[in-house]
Design a protein around this motif. Structure first.
Motif, PDB file in Angstrom:
ATOM      1  N   ASP A 135       0.805  -1.224   0.000  1.00  0.00           N
ATOM      2  CA  ASP A 135       0.000   0.000   0.000  1.00  0.00           C
ATOM      3  C   ASP A 135       0.840   1.277   0.000  1.00  0.00           C
ATOM      4  O   ASP A 135       0.296   2.377  -0.117  1.00  0.00           O
ATOM      5  CB  ASP A 135      -0.939   0.029   1.218  1.00  0.00           C
ATOM      6  N   VAL A 136       2.152   1.144   0.154  1.00  0.00           N
ATOM      7  CA  VAL A 136       3.007   2.330   0.275  1.00  0.00           C
ATOM      8  C   VAL A 136       2.937   3.238  -0.949  1.00  0.00           C
ATOM      9  O   VAL A 136       2.732   4.455  -0.804  1.00  0.00           O
ATOM     10  CB  VAL A 136       4.465   1.913   0.583  1.00  0.00           C
ATOM     11  N   PRO A 137       3.093   2.728  -2.180  1.00  0.00           N
ATOM     12  CA  PRO A 137       3.069   3.654  -3.326  1.00  0.00           C
ATOM     13  C   PRO A 137       1.784   4.464  -3.426  1.00  0.00           C
ATOM     14  O   PRO A 137       1.825   5.652  -3.795  1.00  0.00           O
ATOM     15  CB  PRO A 137       3.225   2.709  -4.528  1.00  0.00           C
ATOM     16  N   ALA A 196      15.394   9.557   1.267  1.00  0.00           N
ATOM     17  CA  ALA A 196      15.589   8.320   0.508  1.00  0.00           C
ATOM     18  C   ALA A 196      14.580   8.221  -0.617  1.00  0.00           C
ATOM     19  O   ALA A 196      13.446   8.711  -0.505  1.00  0.00           O
ATOM     20  CB  ALA A 196      15.430   7.116   1.435  1.00  0.00           C
ATOM     21  N   GLY A 197      14.984   7.595  -1.713  1.00  0.00           N
ATOM     22  CA  GLY A 197      14.041   7.271  -2.769  1.00  0.00           C
ATOM     23  C   GLY A 197      13.184   6.088  -2.368  1.00  0.00           C
ATOM     24  O   GLY A 197      13.494   5.352  -1.432  1.00  0.00           O
ATOM     25  N   LEU A 198      12.117   5.885  -3.096  1.00  0.00           N
ATOM     26  CA  LEU A 198      11.240   4.739  -2.843  1.00  0.00           C
ATOM     27  C   LEU A 198      11.777   3.472  -3.500  1.00  0.00           C
ATOM     28  O   LEU A 198      11.784   2.397  -2.904  1.00  0.00           O
ATOM     29  CB  LEU A 198       9.830   5.034  -3.371  1.00  0.00           C
ATOM     30  N   ASN A 199      12.223   3.615  -4.726  1.00  0.00           N
ATOM     31  CA  ASN A 199      12.607   2.464  -5.534  1.00  0.00           C
ATOM     32  C   ASN A 199      14.114   2.210  -5.481  1.00  0.00           C
ATOM     33  O   ASN A 199      14.882   3.078  -5.056  1.00  0.00           O
ATOM     34  CB  ASN A 199      12.180   2.702  -6.990  1.00  0.00           C
ATOM     35  N   PRO A 200      14.559   1.016  -5.902  1.00  0.00           N
ATOM     36  CA  PRO A 200      15.998   0.777  -5.979  1.00  0.00           C
ATOM     37  C   PRO A 200      16.694   1.848  -6.827  1.00  0.00           C
ATOM     38  O   PRO A 200      16.164   2.279  -7.851  1.00  0.00           O
ATOM     39  CB  PRO A 200      16.081  -0.605  -6.654  1.00  0.00           C
ATOM     40  N   HIS A 201      17.853   2.296  -6.336  1.00  0.00           N
ATOM     41  CA  HIS A 201      18.634   3.329  -7.035  1.00  0.00           C
ATOM     42  C   HIS A 201      17.814   4.607  -7.259  1.00  0.00           C
ATOM     43  O   HIS A 201      18.043   5.336  -8.224  1.00  0.00           O
ATOM     44  CB  HIS A 201      19.175   2.804  -8.369  1.00  0.00           C
ATOM     45  N   ALA A 202      16.859   4.880  -6.340  1.00  0.00           N
ATOM     46  CA  ALA A 202      15.996   6.064  -6.440  1.00  0.00           C
ATOM     47  C   ALA A 202      15.323   6.160  -7.803  1.00  0.00           C
ATOM     48  O   ALA A 202      15.144   7.233  -8.370  1.00  0.00           O
ATOM     49  CB  ALA A 202      16.783   7.331  -6.130  1.00  0.00           C
ATOM     50  N   GLY A 214      13.729   6.688 -13.769  1.00  0.00           N
ATOM     51  CA  GLY A 214      12.451   6.165 -14.258  1.00  0.00           C
ATOM     52  C   GLY A 214      12.481   4.729 -14.700  1.00  0.00           C
ATOM     53  O   GLY A 214      11.425   4.115 -14.904  1.00  0.00           O
ATOM     54  N   ALA A 215      13.656   4.152 -14.852  1.00  0.00           N
ATOM     55  CA  ALA A 215      13.744   2.767 -15.310  1.00  0.00           C
ATOM     56  C   ALA A 215      13.244   1.781 -14.263  1.00  0.00           C
ATOM     57  O   ALA A 215      12.755   0.698 -14.599  1.00  0.00           O
ATOM     58  CB  ALA A 215      15.190   2.431 -15.679  1.00  0.00           C
ATOM     59  N   LEU A 216      13.344   2.161 -12.965  1.00  0.00           N
ATOM     60  CA  LEU A 216      12.945   1.265 -11.880  1.00  0.00           C
ATOM     61  C   LEU A 216      11.765   1.815 -11.081  1.00  0.00           C
ATOM     62  O   LEU A 216      11.539   1.425  -9.947  1.00  0.00           O
ATOM     63  CB  LEU A 216      14.132   1.015 -10.938  1.00  0.00           C
ATOM     64  N   GLY A 217      11.021   2.730 -11.664  1.00  0.00           N
ATOM     65  CA  GLY A 217       9.868   3.307 -10.979  1.00  0.00           C
ATOM     66  C   GLY A 217       9.808   4.797 -11.178  1.00  0.00           C
ATOM     67  O   GLY A 217      10.841   5.481 -11.285  1.00  0.00           O
ATOM     68  N   LEU A 218       8.600   5.324 -11.229  1.00  0.00           N
ATOM     69  CA  LEU A 218       8.398   6.738 -11.539  1.00  0.00           C
ATOM     70  C   LEU A 218       8.210   7.631 -10.309  1.00  0.00           C
ATOM     71  O   LEU A 218       8.279   8.850 -10.413  1.00  0.00           O
ATOM     72  CB  LEU A 218       7.176   6.889 -12.456  1.00  0.00           C
ATOM     73  N   GLU A 219       7.954   7.013  -9.151  1.00  0.00           N
ATOM     74  CA  GLU A 219       7.590   7.807  -7.975  1.00  0.00           C
ATOM     75  C   GLU A 219       8.691   8.770  -7.531  1.00  0.00           C
ATOM     76  O   GLU A 219       8.406   9.886  -7.069  1.00  0.00           O
ATOM     77  CB  GLU A 219       7.229   6.885  -6.795  1.00  0.00           C
ATOM     78  N   ASP A 220       9.945   8.349  -7.665  1.00  0.00           N
ATOM     79  CA  ASP A 220      11.043   9.183  -7.175  1.00  0.00           C
ATOM     80  C   ASP A 220      11.114  10.534  -7.892  1.00  0.00           C
ATOM     81  O   ASP A 220      11.263  11.582  -7.256  1.00  0.00           O
ATOM     82  CB  ASP A 220      12.364   8.428  -7.333  1.00  0.00           C
TER      83      ASP A 220
END
Length: 342
Positions: A180-182, A215-221, A225-231
């Motif tokens: 539920d975090v994102p 801190a970023g949410l996803n690996p490598h912040a 965008g390659a590992l998530g857009l939230e950061d």
């Protein structure tokens, strides 16, 4: 003497079947060696006396209110009575005592808001025990915020911080499932968490210009965008906004490189996106001497950073290090807040 030293700290009993009674007794028994700040224990005096005898302690228990607690502390353990409904057995929690557990917390909040106590230290509770009695809050933190809102009439955002000698870490989202975090991680929540953290670090911790690492949410912040857009879409704009408001803040940073020695030297507090991202490094770096601090409340609240440890209760093997750190930090924060008023 500082005005806060004329008032005791308010220490709640937590779940009486856990180690809260054990470590509270240890803090008082060793008060001279450990230089324990004076506190009034809010809970069941009979359960406390029984536990003291089981642990082999000779403890004079004196029922009192806050006014007599500081003077009494040298010779007796001051107790403001909140009676349990059912006999207490170490290691065997009983939901029949949920009312006394929450009642002790409510009493501590009321006394501190009235100015009779200088700060609150809460011994650990077992939420599952309270749920069986109808407790509707995810945890201590949310319950304290509700009590504060009821007494002030103002909406509050409680911010959880683990504070140790090597790291202060704040999770933006707290007691929710990881899946539920994102969805819960909004720009507004991140912004408000940062603002409250900076404000309390200034007003209560005495840091003139706190350095904040996010801190970023996803690996490598997110890896651009390659590992998530939230950061980039949610976290980075908040950081840029706070920079324009004069906050010394950096991020979003890859969480896997934020917590080594050289990295920690560059900031005062780490803002993390979810519970374990903050608490794993905080506890790894200071399990015995870290303190749970709730920011954003109209009163000071600290707590040991461990749980009820039912399996250790009544055996004389529970360590009081974290409680002692919580008592000392609560006293220091109260002193800092008092100086800030003058």
């Amino acid at each position: 003497m500082s005005p806060t030293r004329d008032r005791p700290l308010a220490l709640t009993m937590g779940d009486p079947a856990g180690i809260g009674l054990d470590i509270s007794l240890d803090a008082w028994v060793n008060r001279q060696t450990w230089r324990t700040p004076p506190f009034v224990f809010i809970g069941d005096p009979a359960a406390l006396d029984t536990r003291a005898r089981a642990l082999g302690h000779t403890v004079a228990i004196r029922e009192t209110d806050c006014n007599g607690a500081v003077v009494a502390f040298n010779d007796a353990l001051p107790v403001l009575p909140v009676a349990c409904a059912s006999p207490v057995t170490p290691g065997m929690p009983d939901s029949a005592n949920a009312g006394a557990i929450t009642g002790a917390i409510e009493t501590a909040v009321r006394l501190t808001m009235q100015g009779s106590a200088s700060a609150i230290i809460t011994n650990p509770i077992a939420k599952s025990v309270l749920y069986d009695a109808g407790f509707r809050f995810p945890g201590h933190t949310e319950f304290l915020a509700d009590l504060g809102e009821r007494l002030t009439g103002e909406p509050l955002l409680p911010v959880m911080m683990l504070a140790g000698p090597k790291l202060m870490a704040v999770p933006v989202t707290i007691h929710i499932p990881l899946k539920d975090v994102p969805e819960q991680l909004t720009a507004d929540l991140i912004y408000r968490t940062c603002v409250i953290t900076v404000r309390d670090l200034k007003n209560r911790f005495g840091l003139a210009s706190p350095r904040v690492a996010v801190a970023g949410l996803n690996p490598h912040a997110g890896e651009n965008g390659a590992l998530g857009l939230e950061d980039d879409a949610i976290i980075r704009p908040v950081i840029e906004r706070l920079k324009t408001e004069g906050v010394d803040i950096t991020g979003p940073l890859p969480a896997d490189t934020m917590f080594h020695d050289r990295a920690r030297a560059t900031y005062d507090v780490a803002i993390c996106m979810y519970h374990d991202q903050a608490l794993i490094p905080a506890k790894a770096l200071g399990f015995d001497d870290s303190v749970n601090v709730t920011l954003g409340l109209p009163f000071i609240r600290t707590s040991p950073d461990h749980g009820t440890a039912f399996s250790l209760a009544g055996k004389g093997i529970a360590r009081a290090d974290s409680l002692l750190a919580a008592l000392r930090m609560a006293q220091q924060l109260a002193d800092n807040a008092e100086r800030g008023k003058n």
